[in-house]
Design an enzyme around this catalytic site. Structure first.
Site, PDB file in Angstrom:
ATOM      1  N   GLU A   1     -30.034  69.270  21.864  1.00 27.89           N
ATOM      2  CA  GLU A   1     -28.481  68.495  22.624  1.00 27.89           C
ATOM      3  C   GLU A   1     -28.143  68.867  23.830  1.00 27.89           C
ATOM      4  OE1 GLU A   1     -25.705  66.329  21.414  1.00 27.89           O
ATOM      5  OE2 GLU A   1     -26.770  67.091  19.701  1.00 27.89           O
TER       6      GLU A   1
ATOM      7  N   GLU B   1     -29.237  60.675  27.490  1.00 31.78           N
ATOM      8  CA  GLU B   1     -28.480  59.964  27.700  1.00 31.78           C
ATOM      9  C   GLU B   1     -28.072  58.843  29.043  1.00 31.78           C
ATOM     10  OE1 GLU B   1     -25.171  60.793  25.051  1.00 31.78           O
ATOM     11  OE2 GLU B   1     -26.779  60.296  22.804  1.00 31.78           O
TER      12      GLU B   1
END
Length: 127
Positions: A69, A76
């Site tokens: 994560e 991102e």
């Protein structure tokens, strides 16, 4: 900052750990999925302790999901920086990183079930 040349420097390690912790704090503060995964990991580890189940496989699975994560969050951010406008390759990069988290999470669920379900059923008197 340039390396001081030593293989081990407590000061350098602490500085690096501070940067890493800042990344974890950022992810926890901005990413709902990371928060959910942190609390799920805490719950799974708590169950291990309560059930006296093996901690290592569950802890490793939790660390894998949280690490994936964090990498997804980093990717991102880099993609958004490099490609502020929508682009098909940016979508592929983001989707693939999210897919890695999904697969890691599915594996963690399987590890959790295989390690925690038998002692839980035994404790509940149904196993």
């Amino acid at each position: 900052m340039r390396s001081d040349g030593s293989a081990w420097s407590a000061r350098r390690w602490l500085r690096s750990a501070g940067f890493a912790w800042a990344g974890v704090r950022h992810a926890y503060g901005t990413q709902a999925n990371f928060r959910i995964e942190c609390w799920a990991a805490l719950g799974a580890l708590g169950l291990c302790v309560w059930l006296r189940a093996p901690l290592a496989p569950v802890a490793l699975a939790c660390a894998l999901v949280l690490s994936l994560e964090l990498l997804n969050t980093a990717l991102e951010a880099v993609v958004d920086l490099a490609s502020p406008q929508r682009h098909p390759l940016a979508k592929i990069a983001k989707d693939a990183a999210a897919g890695a988290v999904l697969l890691g999470s599915a594996g963690a669920v399987l590890v959790g079930l295989s390690v925690l379900l038998p002692p839980l059923l035994a404790r509940l008197g149904t196993g």
